[in-house]
Design an enzyme around this catalytic site. Structure first.
Site, mmCIF file in Angstrom:
data_model
loop_
_atom_site.group_PDB
_atom_site.id
_atom_site.type_symbol
_atom_site.label_atom_id
_atom_site.label_comp_id
_atom_site.label_asym_id
_atom_site.label_seq_id
_atom_site.Cartn_x
_atom_site.Cartn_y
_atom_site.Cartn_z
ATOM 1 N N CYS A 66 -0.547 -2.452 -1.939
ATOM 2 C CA CYS A 66 0.503 -2.843 -2.870
ATOM 3 C C CYS A 66 1.237 -1.568 -3.269
ATOM 4 O O CYS A 66 1.093 -0.533 -2.621
ATOM 5 C CB CYS A 66 -0.083 -3.584 -4.076
ATOM 6 S SG CYS A 66 -1.185 -2.583 -5.080
ATOM 7 N N ARG A 67 1.996 -1.618 -4.326
ATOM 8 C CA ARG A 67 2.767 -0.448 -4.728
ATOM 9 C C ARG A 67 1.887 0.628 -5.354
ATOM 10 O O ARG A 67 1.972 1.797 -5.003
ATOM 11 C CB ARG A 67 3.887 -0.853 -5.711
ATOM 12 C CG ARG A 67 4.798 0.304 -6.092
ATOM 13 C CD ARG A 67 5.852 -0.102 -7.100
ATOM 14 N NE ARG A 67 5.303 -0.597 -8.341
ATOM 15 C CZ ARG A 67 4.858 0.174 -9.336
ATOM 16 N NH1 ARG A 67 4.898 1.479 -9.215
ATOM 17 N NH2 ARG A 67 4.380 -0.360 -10.433
#
Length: 87
Positions: free
Chosen positions: A69-70
């Site tokens: 994910c980020r």
């Protein structure tokens, strides 16, 4: 293939993917569709974290799975949701 959870940095994931063959792992983006549409790692499959319980049959038991994910928060939560199907 490893059956254990390992938290790795982006550089380590990149090295793993460079060394490995794509048939040995599945790269899963657990962000939202709009985030994925803006930018994602080529070859990644989108399974948003909230959809993971309903889509866990898409996770192959015979391959390493790299969730990303980020920031790492959502990908870390995937371990809790998937450990029962991986062990």
């Amino acid at each position: 293939m490893s059956q254990e959870y390992q938290e790795i940095r982006a550089e380590e994931a990149r090295a793993y993917m460079t060394r490995g063959r794509e048939k040995n792992y599945l790269l899963v983006d657990v962000r939202q569709p709009d985030e994925y549409a803006r930018e994602h790692i080529p070859g990644a499959v989108l399974i948003p974290l909230g959809e993971l319980p309903a889509r866990q049959n898409e996770l192959p038991p015979d391959r390493d799975i790299l969730f990303y994910c980020r920031s790492g928060m959502r990908s870390a939560k995937t371990y809790e949701q998937t450990q029962h199907i991986r062990g």
